[in-house]
Design an enzyme around this catalytic site. Structure first.
Site, PDB file in Angstrom:
ATOM      1  N   ARG A  95       0.853  -1.176   0.000  1.00  0.00           N
ATOM      2  CA  ARG A  95       0.000   0.000   0.000  1.00  0.00           C
ATOM      3  C   ARG A  95       0.898   1.237   0.000  1.00  0.00           C
ATOM      4  NH1 ARG A  95      -3.476  -2.560  -1.628  1.00  0.00           N
ATOM      5  NH2 ARG A  95      -5.563  -2.941  -0.805  1.00  0.00           N
ATOM      6  N   HIS A 101      -1.426   0.267  -9.623  1.00  0.00           N
ATOM      7  CA  HIS A 101      -2.127  -0.669  -8.735  1.00  0.00           C
ATOM      8  C   HIS A 101      -2.744  -1.830  -9.536  1.00  0.00           C
ATOM      9  CE1 HIS A 101      -4.044  -0.985  -4.524  1.00  0.00           C
ATOM     10  NE2 HIS A 101      -4.050  -2.181  -5.098  1.00  0.00           N
ATOM     11  N   GLU A 139      -2.599   7.590  -4.882  1.00  0.00           N
ATOM     12  CA  GLU A 139      -2.720   6.931  -6.187  1.00  0.00           C
ATOM     13  C   GLU A 139      -4.070   7.185  -6.852  1.00  0.00           C
ATOM     14  OE1 GLU A 139      -1.660   3.012  -4.845  1.00  0.00           O
ATOM     15  OE2 GLU A 139      -3.694   2.288  -5.085  1.00  0.00           O
TER      16      GLU A 139
HETATM   17  P1  NAI Z   1      -1.427 -11.376   4.589  1.00  0.00           P
HETATM   18  O1  NAI Z   1      -2.336 -10.937   5.673  1.00  0.00           O
HETATM   19  O2  NAI Z   1      -1.455 -12.793   4.127  1.00  0.00           O
HETATM   20  O3  NAI Z   1       0.104 -11.033   4.996  1.00  0.00           O
HETATM   21  C1  NAI Z   1       0.501  -9.874   5.632  1.00  0.00           C
HETATM   22  C2  NAI Z   1       1.722 -10.210   6.495  1.00  0.00           C
HETATM   23  O4  NAI Z   1       2.220  -8.990   7.053  1.00  0.00           O
HETATM   24  C3  NAI Z   1       1.388 -11.144   7.655  1.00  0.00           C
HETATM   25  O5  NAI Z   1       2.290 -12.233   7.654  1.00  0.00           O
HETATM   26  C4  NAI Z   1       1.553 -10.274   8.897  1.00  0.00           C
HETATM   27  O6  NAI Z   1       2.035 -10.986  10.021  1.00  0.00           O
HETATM   28  C5  NAI Z   1       2.574  -9.256   8.415  1.00  0.00           C
HETATM   29  N1  NAI Z   1       2.522  -7.998   9.165  1.00  0.00           N
HETATM   30  C6  NAI Z   1       1.430  -7.262   9.490  1.00  0.00           C
HETATM   31  N2  NAI Z   1       1.791  -6.161  10.162  1.00  0.00           N
HETATM   32  C7  NAI Z   1       3.145  -6.218  10.286  1.00  0.00           C
HETATM   33  C8  NAI Z   1       4.101  -5.375  10.889  1.00  0.00           C
HETATM   34  N3  NAI Z   1       3.737  -4.257  11.522  1.00  0.00           N
HETATM   35  N4  NAI Z   1       5.410  -5.741  10.818  1.00  0.00           N
HETATM   36  C9  NAI Z   1       5.772  -6.877  10.187  1.00  0.00           C
HETATM   37  N5  NAI Z   1       4.910  -7.725   9.591  1.00  0.00           N
HETATM   38  C10 NAI Z   1       3.610  -7.387   9.648  1.00  0.00           C
HETATM   39  O7  NAI Z   1      -1.689 -10.385   3.381  1.00  0.00           O
HETATM   40  P2  NAI Z   1      -1.275 -10.579   1.859  1.00  0.00           P
HETATM   41  O8  NAI Z   1      -2.343 -11.289   1.136  1.00  0.00           O
HETATM   42  O9  NAI Z   1       0.105 -11.115   1.789  1.00  0.00           O
HETATM   43  O10 NAI Z   1      -1.309  -9.054   1.367  1.00  0.00           O
HETATM   44  C11 NAI Z   1      -0.412  -8.097   1.882  1.00  0.00           C
HETATM   45  C12 NAI Z   1      -0.834  -6.716   1.408  1.00  0.00           C
HETATM   46  O11 NAI Z   1      -0.668  -6.604   0.006  1.00  0.00           O
HETATM   47  C13 NAI Z   1      -2.344  -6.423   1.611  1.00  0.00           C
HETATM   48  O12 NAI Z   1      -2.618  -5.986   2.913  1.00  0.00           O
HETATM   49  C14 NAI Z   1      -2.623  -5.356   0.584  1.00  0.00           C
HETATM   50  O13 NAI Z   1      -2.463  -4.089   1.172  1.00  0.00           O
HETATM   51  C15 NAI Z   1      -1.526  -5.585  -0.472  1.00  0.00           C
HETATM   52  N6  NAI Z   1      -2.106  -6.019  -1.754  1.00  0.00           N
HETATM   53  C16 NAI Z   1      -1.777  -5.314  -2.891  1.00  0.00           C
HETATM   54  C17 NAI Z   1      -2.298  -5.695  -4.106  1.00  0.00           C
HETATM   55  C18 NAI Z   1      -1.930  -4.973  -5.373  1.00  0.00           C
HETATM   56  O14 NAI Z   1      -2.606  -5.169  -6.395  1.00  0.00           O
HETATM   57  N7  NAI Z   1      -0.896  -4.165  -5.388  1.00  0.00           N
HETATM   58  C19 NAI Z   1      -3.239  -6.812  -4.226  1.00  0.00           C
HETATM   59  C20 NAI Z   1      -3.454  -7.526  -3.000  1.00  0.00           C
HETATM   60  C21 NAI Z   1      -2.912  -7.119  -1.809  1.00  0.00           C
END
Ligand code: NAI
Length: 337
Positions: free
Chosen positions: A236, A297, A265
């Site tokens: 993000r 994005h 964005e």
């Molecule tokens: P997820 O929930 O599977 O993984 C997120 C990871 O970040 C978890 O392992 C969590 O423990 C870790 N985390 C959370 N807060 C943290 C912190 N303060 N310090 C260290 N680690 C921390 O989510 P996923 O599916 O991997 O997605 C991650 C992000 O990617 C989403 O939240 C979304 O914002 C972004 N995204 C972007 C897309 C795009 O098209 N550019 C599409 C889909 C998701």
């Protein structure tokens, strides 16, 4: 619950979504908008029972207060930082998302950015476009086996990135609040955030946007990075302090920048230039540089992912109508604040 009586409002639809949902949900009282929530006169949809939005729709308290009957907000995305969860909790509005439509799609886009930056694809393209087909020693690249990539956040997406990179031979460091044994067993080395910053040649961001990750990449954290680091963000925009990154890139501290997400964005994507601040200007200037790749994005944007988002959105709406709490729970957002 009878579907005919339920008013379901979709915002920020693409044309393909529109025809899909209009067929699949023809029994509902549907309102389908290609516009974003901020461009719609809310009084026209204030009686919605279900609201389905996308990442650019700011679902804040002020907007939500205009709705009278809202019982479910479903975002057709993984991230849900654009929704005021505290308000929803207060009012008993359920909030669902699509947690895993295709982590691989996003991971593969991150990988594309990493490889393109590492191998100076943009720079070589600029040269050949100018009829310059010679090599240039300043663009000598490194093999993946000879570099260290730091993965920040090893959830579904970051975990996939780490696996891909490991298979391709890179030395992979990782940082997450909850390390995964499965990745450690593959040779991914979990370290502190500070170690990631100090030791990585490439840093790729995969944490959600939360108060804790706001401007995780700042002047202070950049000062710890190696000179010439490559930074990639597909998580993000708010995870990066744009001004700090802009200055670091101009000074050569960051040598390559791959951004699929960036602050403001929606301003650039929707061409709402009247709302642009200096952040958008900095991004536009960065985007003129050879080793900066900005994509709008679209890391998620594959046929498989889009089909899965549509399928899961229907599943959620059906579960809501049928009162299937197990399915709703599987798609519910985690409310951490
Ligand atoms: P997820 O929930 O599977 O993984 C997120 C990871 O970040 C978890 O392992 C969590 O423990 C870790 N985390 C959370 N807060 C943290 C912190 N303060 N310090 C260290 N680690 C921390 O989510 P996923 O599916 O991997 O997605 C991650 C992000 O990617 C989403 O939240 C979304 O914002 C972004 N995204 C972007 C897309 C795009 O098209 N550019 C599409 C889909 C998701």
């Amino acid at each position: 619950m009878e579907s005919k009586r339920l008013k379901v409002v979709f915002t920020s639809l693409e044309r393909g979504d529109r025809s899909f949902f209009s067929k699949a949900l023809r029994d509902f009282n549907l309102a389908l908008f290609e516009e974003g929530l901020s461009d719609i006169d809310i009084s026209r949809i204030a009686d919605a029972d279900i609201l389905s939005v996308f990442v650019f729709d700011k679902v804040d308290r002020k907007t939500l207060e205009k709705f009278k009957n809202l019982r479910l907000i479903h975002t057709r995305s993984v991230g849900y930082d654009h929704i005021d969860l505290d308000y929803c909790k207060e009012k008993g509005i359920k909030v669902t998302h699509v947690p895993a439509y295709s982590p691989y799609a996003v991971a593969q886009h991150a990988l594309a950015l990493i490889l393109a930056l590492l191998r100076h694809v943009e720079r070589f393209k600029a040269r050949t476009r100018n009829f310059e087909f010679s090599r240039d020693e300043t663009l000598l690249a490194n093999n993946l086996e000879d570099i260290t990539v730091g993965v920040v956040g090893t959830g579904r997406i970051g975990g996939s990135v780490a696996k891909y990179l490991k298979v391709l031979g890179a030395n992979v460091l990782a940082y997450d609040l909850y390390p995964k044994k499965e990745l450690a067993d593959l040779g991914v080395e979990y370290v502190s955030l500070e170690d990631i910053l100090r030791k990585s040649d490439v840093i790729t961001l995969h944490v959600p946007y939360t108060p804790q990750t706001h401007h995780l990449i700042s002047e202070e954290t950049i000062s710890l990075m190696k000179k010439g680091v490559i930074l990639v963000n597909t998580s993000r925009g708010g995870v990066i302090d744009t001004k700090a990154v802009y200055e670091a890139f101009l000074k050569g501290k960051i040598s390559g920048l791959g951004l699929d997400v960036f602050e403001e964005e929606e301003v650039l994507i929707r061409k709402e230039y009247g709302k642009a601040s200096s952040i958008s200007l900095m991004l536009l200037e960065l985007n003129t540089k050879d080793n900066v790749i900005i994509t709008p994005h679209v890391a998620f944007y594959t046929r498989r992912a889009v089909e899965n988002i549509r399928r899961d959105t229907l599943k959620v709406i059906k579960a809501f109508v049928e009162g299937d709490e197990d399915v709703l729970k599987a798609f519910s957002v985690k409310h951490t604040t």
